[in-house]
Design an enzyme around this catalytic site. Structure first.
Site, PDB file in Angstrom:
ATOM      1  N   THR A  98       0.940  -1.183  -0.068  1.00 25.18           N
ATOM      2  CA  THR A  98      -0.008   0.023  -0.017  1.00 25.18           C
ATOM      3  C   THR A  98       0.877   1.063   0.124  1.00 25.18           C
ATOM      4  O   THR A  98       1.902   1.047   0.695  1.00 25.18           O
ATOM      5  CB  THR A  98      -1.287   0.052   1.234  1.00 25.18           C
ATOM      6  N   HIS A  99       0.387   2.264  -0.457  1.00 23.21           N
ATOM      7  CA  HIS A  99       1.594   3.623  -0.862  1.00 23.21           C
ATOM      8  C   HIS A  99       2.769   3.092  -1.336  1.00 23.21           C
ATOM      9  O   HIS A  99       3.820   3.637  -1.183  1.00 23.21           O
ATOM     10  CB  HIS A  99       1.535   4.230   0.535  1.00 23.21           C
ATOM     11  N   GLU A 124       5.165  -0.064 -21.727  1.00 23.85           N
ATOM     12  CA  GLU A 124       5.095   1.426 -21.631  1.00 23.85           C
ATOM     13  C   GLU A 124       4.037   1.906 -22.599  1.00 23.85           C
ATOM     14  O   GLU A 124       3.382   3.098 -22.372  1.00 23.85           O
ATOM     15  CB  GLU A 124       6.585   2.068 -21.821  1.00 23.85           C
ATOM     16  N   LYS A 173      20.990  -2.814 -22.110  1.00 23.64           N
ATOM     17  CA  LYS A 173      19.609  -2.173 -22.006  1.00 23.64           C
ATOM     18  C   LYS A 173      18.546  -3.428 -22.699  1.00 23.64           C
ATOM     19  O   LYS A 173      18.603  -4.133 -23.530  1.00 23.64           O
ATOM     20  CB  LYS A 173      19.131  -1.169 -22.362  1.00 23.64           C
ATOM     21  N   SER A 185      18.468  -0.735 -26.516  1.00 26.79           N
ATOM     22  CA  SER A 185      18.753   0.740 -26.722  1.00 26.79           C
ATOM     23  C   SER A 185      19.602   1.016 -27.863  1.00 26.79           C
ATOM     24  O   SER A 185      20.469  -0.071 -28.008  1.00 26.79           O
ATOM     25  CB  SER A 185      19.355   1.094 -25.376  1.00 26.79           C
TER      26      SER A 185
END
Ligand code: ARG
Length: 464
Positions: free
Chosen positions: A155-156, A290, A283, A277
Site C-alpha cells: 500500500t502506498h 510502456e 539495456k 537501446s
C-alpha cells in the site's frame, strides 16, 4: 464529386467544402455492414409489397456483387464519393440501372448510418470480448500455477503484508471480469434496430420494422424515431468501457515495468516482448508495457471528445455526429492492439519466485501478524499495535527482520511473547492462515481459482 442530392442546387459544391464534409475516408470501414443493412432493407421492402420480388432480387444480386468485388479488391472505394452510402448506391445503379434507384425507398442516410455504426460496433464488441477472454485465460493459468508463490503486497508502494502472485494477479482478473460484463451489458442495451426511423420522423411507407430488426439479429426496433437517428449513448458507453479496460491494462503495465526493473527483479519480460537501446548495449526495455500505458490517454481522449461533441446537439440528427467515427475506430483499434500485445507479454513473462519471496520476507510485512499474536493472547489490539511498533523500531536499529530478533528482546517489550511467535510470524503462516473469502491463503485462493475456471468455461460456451 458523386453526390446523392444535387437536385435543388444551382452551383457545384466548393471543393474544400466537399472535402471537409466527406466521410468516405473513414466510413468505408463499414462497407460490409452498409451492404448487409441494405440487403435486409430491400428484403423487408419486398415483403411489404413496396418493391417487387424481381426488383428485390436484382438489388440483392447487385449488392452481393459489390460486396464480392470490394472484398476481392477488384472494386476500389475511392474519394470520388461523399460517403460509403453514396458509394454503394451509385455502384448499384451503375450495375443494375433503375431498380438500383429504389434501394433508398423509405430510408434516410440518418437511420442508415445509425444502423451501420451499430452493426459495426456489435461485431467489434464480440471481437473485444474474445480478446478479454483470452487475456483472462492467461491470467487464470498464472493464478493456478502460483497459489504458493509468495510476494509482498503493497500500500502506498510500501511493503504492507505478504500475499501470493495468484492473489495479486487475481485482483486484475476481477477487473477484467467486470470489463467483460460491461461489454455484454452495452451489447444488450444497444441491440435495437434504428432502421425505419427515416430522417427523424419515420415514414409513411408501411415498413415492417420488426422484420428488418430480426433479419439483422436485433432484439427489436428502436421506439422513438428522433432518438434512433441521434442516439450515440452506446458509443459513449463503449468508450467508457474501453477507457476502463485501458486503465486496468495501464495499471498492470505500470506494475510489470516496476517488477521488471533492476530494483525489483520480480519478473523478466521475454526477449520477444522487449526492445533494446541504440546506445546502451546492456539495456532490455519494457517498451510494450510502456506503450500500452501511454496509449491509454488516446482512448480517454476519444471518450471526452464524444461526450463534448454530443452535449450541445439539439434533436435530431446533426452533422456533428459524423465526428463519432474516427475517434471510436481509433479507440477500438488501440484497445484491440493493446489487449493482444499485453496478453502475449503476460503469456511469455517469467516470474522470479525467489526474488519475490525474498522481498516478502523483508520490510516487516509480518508486523500485523505479530500484533495479531498478542491479540490472540488477550492483549487489546491498540496496545498490541504499539508494542509491535516498538519491536519494529528495535529491528530497524539492529538492521534485522522481526524473525531474527531474539526472544529475550521480544519479552523485554512484552512478556506475552513465547517461542511460538516465530512460527506465528513466518511468511508461510502469514499467507497460509489468511483464508477468509477473497484472501490470499491457499484454501481461499483455490476456491476462487476454481470459480474462475468455471466462469471462463461458461464464457467460452456463450461467446457468439
Ligand atoms: N456521413 C454521415 C454521418 O456519418 C452520414 C449521415 C448523413 N446525413 C445527413 N443528413 N447529411 O453522420
Amino acid at each position: 464529386m458523386a453526390q446523392l442530392w444535387g437536385g435543388r442546387f444551382t452551383k457545384e459544391t466548393d471543393q474544400l467544402v466537399y472535402n471537409f464534409n466527406a466521410s468516405i475516408g473513414f466510413d468505408q470501414k463499414f462497407y460490409k455492414q452498409d451492404i448487409e443493412g441494405s440487403m435486409a432493407h430491400v428484403k423487408m421492402l419486398a415483403a411489404c409489397g413496396i418493391l417487387t420480388v424481381e426488383e428485390k432480387d436484382q438489388i440483392l444480386a447487385g449488392l452481393s456483387g459489390i460486396l464480392k468485388d470490394v472484398e476481392e479488391g477488384t472494386l476500389e472505394i475511392t474519394s470520388e464519393y461523399e460517403d460509403i452510402h453514396s458509394f454503394v448506391e451509385a455502384n448499384l445503379i451503375d450495375r443494375i440501372g433503375d431498380a438500383g434507384k429504389k434501394l433508398h425507398t423509405g430510408r434516410s442516410r440518418n437511420d442508415q448510418v445509425a444502423l451501420d455504426m451499430k452493426l459495426y460496433i456489435r461485431d467489434e464488441i464480440v471481437e473485444i470480448k474474445e480478446l478479454v477472454l483470452h487475456l483472462m485465460e492467461v491470467l487464470h493459468r498464472i493464478m493456478k500455477e502460483n497459489i504458493h508463490t509468495y510476494m509482498p503486497g503493497f500500500t502506498h508502494l510500501q511493503k504492507a503484508q505478504p500475499v501470493t502472485l495468484a492473489h495479486h494477479v487475481g485482483a486484475y482478473m476481477e477487473m477484467f471480469k467486470r470489463d467483460f460484463g460491461r461489454l455484454c451489458d452495452i451489447y444488450d442495451r444497444m441491440n435495437y434496430c434504428p432502421l425505419g426511423a427515416g430522417a427523424l420522423a419515420g415514414t409513411t411507407y408501411p415498413l415492417d420494422r420488426e422484420m428488418t430488426a430480426s433479419l439483422l439479429g436485433f432484439y427489436g426496433p428502436t421506439l422513438n424515431s428522433m432518438d434512433s437517428v441521434s442516439d450515440r449513448d452506446y458509443l459513449i458507453e463503449l468508450l467508457s468501457a474501453l477507457s476502463t479496460i485501458m486503465m486496468h491494462l495501464s495499471r498492470f503495465c505500470e506494475e510489470v515495468i516496476l517488477w521488471n526493473s533492476n530494483e525489483y527483479q520480480f519478473v523478466e519480460i521475454d526477449d520477444s516482448y522487449s526492445t533494446g537501446s541504440s546506445i546502451m548495449p546492456q539495456k532490455k526495455n519494457p517498451d510494450i508495457a510502456e506503450l500500452v500505458r501511454g496509449k491509454t490517454g488516446r482512448v480517454y481522449g476519444a471518450m471526452t471528445t464524444l461526450l463534448t461533441t454530443m452535449k450541445g446537439i439539439p434533436l435530431a440528427y446533426n452533422k456533428d455526429m459524423q465526428e463519432d467515427k474516427e475517434l471510436t475506430f481509433d479507440a477500438i483499434d488501440t484497445v484491440k492492439g493493446c489487449l493482444a500485445l499485453f496478453t502475449g507479454m503476460m503469456d511469455t513473462i517469467s516470474f522470479r519466485k525467489d526474488k519475490m519471496e525474498d522481498s516478502a520476507k523483508h520490510g516487516f510485512t509480518n508486523a500485523t501478524d505479530a500484533a495479531d499474536y498478542l491479540v490472540n493472547h488477550g492483549v487489546p489490539f491498540r496496545d498490541a499495535h504499539g508494542i509491535v511498533g516498538r519491536l519494529v523500531l528495535t529491528c530497524i536499529e539492529k538492521k534485522i527482520p522481526l524473525d531474527e530478533l531474539p526472544l529475550e528482546e521480544y519479552k523485554a517489550i512484552s512478556p506475552v511473547f513465547e517461542q511460538d511467535i516465530y512460527e506465528a510470524i513466518s511468511l508461510k503462516t502469514c499467507v497460509e492462515k489468511r483464508n477468509t473469502i477473497g484472501a490470499p491463503g491457499p484454501e481461499a485462493m483455490t476456491k476462487v481459482v476454481e470459480e474462475n475456471g468455471a466462469y471462463l468455461e461458461s464464457l467460452k460456451h456463450s461467446q457468439q
